[in-house]
Write a protein that holds these residues in place. Structure first.
Motif, PDB file in Angstrom:
ATOM      1  N   MET A 134       0.827  -1.204   0.000  1.00 27.36           N
ATOM      2  CA  MET A 134       0.000   0.000   0.000  1.00 27.36           C
ATOM      3  C   MET A 134       0.867   1.261   0.000  1.00 27.36           C
ATOM      4  SD  MET A 134      -3.134  -0.602  -0.311  1.00 27.36           S
ATOM      5  CE  MET A 134      -3.740  -2.234  -0.677  1.00 27.36           C
TER       6      MET A 134
ATOM      7  N   LEU B  21       1.533  -6.749  -3.673  1.00 31.77           N
ATOM      8  CA  LEU B  21       0.261  -7.169  -3.081  1.00 31.77           C
ATOM      9  C   LEU B  21      -0.104  -8.587  -3.529  1.00 31.77           C
ATOM     10  CD1 LEU B  21      -2.019  -6.006  -1.297  1.00 31.77           C
ATOM     11  CD2 LEU B  21      -3.204  -5.394  -3.390  1.00 31.77           C
TER      12      LEU B  21
ATOM     13  N   ILE C 105      -7.887  -6.901  -7.182  1.00 28.44           N
ATOM     14  CA  ILE C 105      -6.886  -6.257  -6.332  1.00 28.44           C
ATOM     15  C   ILE C 105      -7.498  -5.938  -4.964  1.00 28.44           C
ATOM     16  CG2 ILE C 105      -5.499  -4.138  -6.078  1.00 28.44           C
ATOM     17  CD1 ILE C 105      -4.458  -6.241  -8.073  1.00 28.44           C
TER      18      ILE C 105
ATOM     19  N   ILE D 210      -7.643  -9.130  -2.836  1.00 23.73           N
ATOM     20  CA  ILE D 210      -6.376  -9.519  -2.204  1.00 23.73           C
ATOM     21  C   ILE D 210      -6.067  -8.606  -1.019  1.00 23.73           C
ATOM     22  CG2 ILE D 210      -3.906  -9.915  -2.541  1.00 23.73           C
ATOM     23  CD1 ILE D 210      -4.430 -10.340  -5.471  1.00 23.73           C
ATOM     24  N   ALA D 211      -6.279  -7.290  -1.204  1.00 20.90           N
ATOM     25  CA  ALA D 211      -5.958  -6.335  -0.143  1.00 20.90           C
ATOM     26  C   ALA D 211      -6.774  -6.605   1.119  1.00 20.90           C
ATOM     27  CB  ALA D 211      -6.193  -4.905  -0.627  1.00 20.90           C
TER      28      ALA D 211
ATOM     29  N   ALA E 280      -5.261 -13.098 -10.478  1.00 22.69           N
ATOM     30  CA  ALA E 280      -4.724 -11.747 -10.675  1.00 22.69           C
ATOM     31  C   ALA E 280      -3.523 -11.755 -11.624  1.00 22.69           C
ATOM     32  CB  ALA E 280      -4.327 -11.133  -9.335  1.00 22.69           C
TER      33      ALA E 280
ATOM     34  N   ILE F  87      -5.294  -5.187 -15.453  1.00 23.39           N
ATOM     35  CA  ILE F  87      -5.066  -4.402 -14.239  1.00 23.39           C
ATOM     36  C   ILE F  87      -4.411  -3.097 -14.647  1.00 23.39           C
ATOM     37  CG2 ILE F  87      -3.925  -4.322 -11.996  1.00 23.39           C
ATOM     38  CD1 ILE F  87      -4.230  -7.337 -11.834  1.00 23.39           C
TER      39      ILE F  87
ATOM     40  N   ALA G 214      -6.403   0.658 -10.512  1.00 25.07           N
ATOM     41  CA  ALA G 214      -5.998  -0.180  -9.378  1.00 25.07           C
ATOM     42  C   ALA G 214      -5.566   0.662  -8.176  1.00 25.07           C
ATOM     43  CB  ALA G 214      -4.864  -1.121  -9.791  1.00 25.07           C
TER      44      ALA G 214
ATOM     45  N   ALA H  52      -7.344   0.057  -4.620  1.00 24.55           N
ATOM     46  CA  ALA H  52      -6.592  -0.605  -3.545  1.00 24.55           C
ATOM     47  C   ALA H  52      -6.529   0.280  -2.298  1.00 24.55           C
ATOM     48  CB  ALA H  52      -5.181  -0.949  -4.025  1.00 24.55           C
TER      49      ALA H  52
END
Lengths: 130, 278
Positions: A29, A86, B53, B56-57, B214, B223, B228, B232
């Motif tokens: 992030m 990620l 995405i 997954i996060a 992904a 993506i 994204a 995210a």
């Protein structure tokens, strides 16, 4: 007695797994945020056009391209690098689980974990994309 | 629309998706895909790439907390991932060969189904009876911490659950969502695993399942960094805030309101798919 021991081993593994996931998410992030600021800094006034999917148009869809773009400090390449981090966080989780099952001498689950990892590695092959 | 405005709208939308998603147990993609396609006119293939995405996060973010509490059954997760990863890749590979209108219709049907599952009264099927031979062989039976100390549970019908996970994986790869509602059927209803264990384990598995598809999306260019990035960042921030307020909120009413919203979005998607607008 042996059950006790297994329980503690399982607890340790769970704590390490949890930390691994958290570190992966925070790192990716942060990279995406930095990339986003760079990207907005140079592209903010462009006009978006996502109305038609075009697999040729999109840049940074190959890992090698992402690393080349990183060298040029391109915002979108930094974002894609964060996205890669990620995606690799849960994959690292699988790798780590295999090692921990190995330490526990639970060979059945070493095998199951290795199989899952192979399936994911197979998806890395470009041949899957027509 | 300028990149800056687009980023801000998606960021806010993704924040709400993450927030409501963590309060109701529905994945972020359920909001992200309709927002991108219906409101912002984004092609559904880009929306699918962005949604995975967010899966997954949120999966990695929340699994980190659950795993530490010792509720997640790592063996069940690992074993069922055999089915979900294989099928997620199959789903991700076939998604471009299917007419986008059909994808919108399938997505709408899954949305409707998820909304029903969310408000349906849950019945805990778990017990400590003798489990099947396969569950013993695979060491799937376990225990988890409750208020009254460690609670043992037995796992049933492993083959049935495995097959259902295969379906969940295909849907996940095809639509770029976590397909949590289908995983709940597999774990709660078929394998009779306790709620707490099945929800946390399904969350734990989602990251790996999503990672497999992904990579296929990434190679294909689905993506896009411009989409994204706000997805995210927004979803994860929203999910983090949501999990903080979850402890203090009664979510029953919220779930019903959200189910109505999701059902409305589902009908929109189906309508647009049927009329060929998506």
């Amino acid at each position: 007695m042996s059950k006790e021991k297994n329980f503690f081993a399982d607890r340790d593994i769970q704590i390490i797994l949890g930390t691994l996931l958290r570190v992966g998410v925070i790192a990716s992030m942060s990279v995406i945020l930095i990339g986003g600021l760079v990207y907005l800094g140079s592209n903010h006034s462009e006009i978006v056009n996502y109305s038609q999917f075009d697999s040729v148009k999109s840049g940074f869809s190959a890992v090698s391209d992402i690393f080349i773009g990183l060298g040029d400090l391109k915002g979108s390449a930094i974002i894609q690098f964060g996205v890669l981090l990620l995606i690799f966080t849960p994959i690292m989780r699988v790798v780590f689980s295999i090692f921990s099952f190995l330490i526990e001498r639970d060979y059945l689950y070493v095998l199951i974990g290795a199989f899952v990892l192979c399936v994911i590695l197979f998806s890395l092959s470009n041949k899957l994309v027509g | 629309m300028s990149v800056l405005l687009f980023t801000i709208i998606v960021l806010l939308g993704a924040f709400v998706a993450g927030l409501v998603g963590s309060l109701t147990g529905l994945g972020g993609g359920v909001i992200i895909i309709p927002l991108l396609t219906l409101v912002l006119g984004v092609d559904i293939h880009y929306a699918i790439g962005a949604s995975i995405i967010s899966v997954i996060a949120t999966s990695s973010g929340s699994a980190a907390a659950y795993v530490k509490e010792g509720i997640t059954n790592i063996r069940i997760g690992m074993f069922l991932e055999i089915a979900t990863t294989i099928s997620a890749i199959i789903g991700a590979v076939i998604t471009v060969f299917i007419n986008p209108s059909y994808i919108a219709i399938i997505f709408g049907v899954i949305l409707l189904f998820s909304a029903i599952m969310m408000v349906r009264k849950k019945v805990d099927h778990s017990d400590n009876d003798t489990s099947g031979k396969l569950a013993v062989f695979l060491k799937l039976n376990g225990s988890y911490p409750t208020d009254k100390g460690m609670q043992n549970y037995a796992v049933h019908n492993v083959a049935g659950g495995f097959f259902m996970m295969f379906v969940a994986g295909i849907i996940s790869g095809l639509l770029g969502i976590g397909s949590g509602a289908l995983k709940v059927i597999a774990m709660d209803n078929i394998m009779r695993i306790p709620f707490k264990v099945s929800t946390t384990t399904s969350n734990f598995m989602m990251g790996v399942t999503a990672a497999a598809s992904a990579i296929v999306y990434l190679h294909r260019g689905q993506i896009d960094p411009g989409i994204a990035m706000p997805v995210a960042l927004g979803v994860l921030t929203g999910a983090t805030v949501g999990s903080k307020i979850l402890v203090k909120t009664k979510t029953d009413k919220l779930k019903i309101i959200f189910a109505v919203v999701v059902a409305f979005l589902a009908l929109q998607m189906i309508y647009n798919g049927l009329t060929g607008k998506l």
